[in-house]
Design an enzyme around this catalytic site. Structure first.
Site, PDB file in Angstrom:
ATOM      1  CG  HIS A   5      42.742 -13.926  12.639  1.00 50.55           C
ATOM      2  ND1 HIS A   5      42.075 -14.544  13.671  1.00 50.55           N
ATOM      3  CD2 HIS A   5      41.883 -13.006  12.143  1.00 50.55           C
ATOM      4  CE1 HIS A   5      40.864 -14.021  13.794  1.00 50.55           C
ATOM      5  NE2 HIS A   5      40.715 -13.079  12.882  1.00 50.55           N
ATOM      6  CE1 TYR A  14      39.339 -11.056  23.604  1.00 53.23           C
ATOM      7  CE2 TYR A  14      38.136  -9.235  24.584  1.00 53.23           C
ATOM      8  CZ  TYR A  14      38.553 -10.541  24.615  1.00 53.23           C
ATOM      9  OH  TYR A  14      38.165 -11.351  25.645  1.00 53.23           O
TER      10      TYR A  14
END
Lengths: 316, 316
Positions: free
Chosen positions: A256, A248
């Site tokens: 994924h 992130y």
């Protein structure tokens, strides 16, 4: 050899084709440092722009400290290595050490004359750490992702077997909890020590960690358990060899998961970017909307449009 | 400061407590290389075991090439830097460069006399990833930490100003929420890009993240806010330049927090080892006993006694 896919000035190109070889320099006589373009502290490299006196054309000099030479270690750690103490505490002694000049070489690359593209290529972008609150996600990040309309058609091509079908290592076709495993583009598939495999889920519209709730736990657990089992069996590993994580911000907004070998110091495995899948599962089990409420910390480069949005919002 | 969680020989301990300081070495006269324990090519570091002639006790020498010093770049890239050409292709020229001895220092750490634990610590080993449940912590990790009775006398020396007092950058003397800031031993203090400062809390008996509960929030917030503020002001940074984290497992079991520059790819900043202080605070606020209940993932080397304990318990 040169790793630069940059165009060269026409005059130099002609010279190159004629087979001329520039005379070797003996030292840096006449060199003037104009600016530091970039520095990679971890690998002790620095990228410098300068010029030679009497020339208008810029030069780029890339210096990188070299790994130690085991053959000359004994010569280095001798009376010829001068020491200046920095600090001492009990059995710990810290010095600056100055080995003899001839044992302490530096890898030195000179690009001359350098083009504007060389200079751009080696110029750093500052990285910033952002603390994105839940409100920041809704007000800044989400609109930015949506407006940029990232194309993830290439992901759908893989999922639909229209591309890279021969690269698929494993597939669970279930539309809710299914996914496929494929080697990451950056993995050469020869060294197990830098194994890097991606799990790409079949379910669409899960953009990132931010979208994950308890409804996704079966998918996440399926990736963690079956994905780990498959990779361990195929490559002769145990689960204690695998680092399994999500990014992130991710590099593309379709969920994924990365599987990397523990020996591989993957650039994207740092805290503030990587989130262990096991922690993600634990946190959602603890609180179903953990990732909708949590302040998420991530790093972003200054020329990234997302950084600009955070700056415009006065958050940096 | 030292990051070694190793006990010191009794003789040295007495010496340390009496406040003696060893005389500084001028060079490596009499040093004999016995073996290379490990090498980290990426960061240009090497770990050497050897001895000084006339002594039976081993020494560990850690050499690490340093980042470039921008202030002396102009002096380095001058007629004093000898060049030996490796290859040439058109505008690309590759050399070995030999700067003057005094401009090309190497970070040099000597641990002498070194214990078996030091030697083991610096010997290359396979790394494993462990998922430590709350029960594993109580049944395996905690007894292991306790039984090994890690000496953290050197930490108390710093807190009590018996050692390294001149290295303290900032101090809040409050016994509950106070701490001091000091440069990490691995930071040369010249390059802001690899800034690495440690906050060491005054309160004793907080072994690690595992002990943290809501009662520690004022301490953690004090470190995050005032520590960040101090470092930003002193070094001309903003909070977006700083990665602030704790390690689990830590290298020594007295609570401390790392501040590193975002440009510095610190080896210990990976997920599964580093925990952002902001996340730690958030998680404790979410659930006061988060770190007592959470399954914690960490990496451990095969010769670490802790790894052996997990293996004996059938967890690896």
């Amino acid at each position: 050899m040169a790793d630069d896919n940059t165009s060269m000035p026409a005059a130099k190109k002609a010279k190159c084709e004629s087979g001329d070889v520039q005379e070797a320099r003996k030292d840096f006589t006449g060199f003037v440092v104009d600016k530091v373009l970039n520095e990679v502290v971890q690998s002790k490299a620095i990228f410098v722009q300068g010029h030679f006196k009497g020339s208008d054309e810029p030069a780029v000099v890339i210096l990188e400290k070299t790994a130690f030479d085991r053959d000359t270690l004994g010569d280095m750690l001798s009376s010829r290595m001068e020491l200046q103490r920095i600090m001492q505490n009990d059995i710990y002694d810290v010095y600056n050490g100055y080995p003899p000049q001839n044992l302490n070489g530096i890898s030195t690359r000179i690009i001359y004359p350098a083009t504007e593209r060389h200079i751009m290529k080696y110029t750093s972008q500052q990285v910033y750490l952002i603390e994105e609150t839940a409100a920041d996600y809704q007000n800044i990040t989400l609109p930015s992702i949506t407006s940029r309309a990232f194309s993830i058609q290439w992901v759908y091509n893989i999922l639909d077997k229209k591309a890279e079908a021969d690269r698929i290592l494993y597939e669970d076709e279930d539309p809710e909890i299914g996914y496929l495993l494929a080697p990451d583009m950056k993995w050469d598939q020869t060294q197990i020590d830098n194994l890097h495999i991606d799990a790409i889920c079949h379910k669409r519209n899960i953009k990132s960690i931010r979208d994950l709730t308890e409804g996704h736990l079966p998918l996440l657990q399926n990736i963690k358990e079956k994905g780990t089992e498959f990779i361990c069996e195929k490559y002769g590993l145990t689960k204690n060899h695998l680092r399994v994580f999500l990014h992130y911000q991710p590099s593309y907004y379709h969920l994924h998961v990365h599987f990397t070998h523990i020996n591989f110091d993957a650039p994207g495995s740092r805290v503030g970017q990587a989130h262990l899948l096991s922690d993600v599962i634990d946190n959602i089990q603890l609180q179903h909307d953990y990732y909708q409420k949590k302040t998420m910390t991530f790093t972003v480069r200054e020329k990234d449009p997302l950084f600009q949005k955070f700056r415009e919002a006065g958050k940096v």
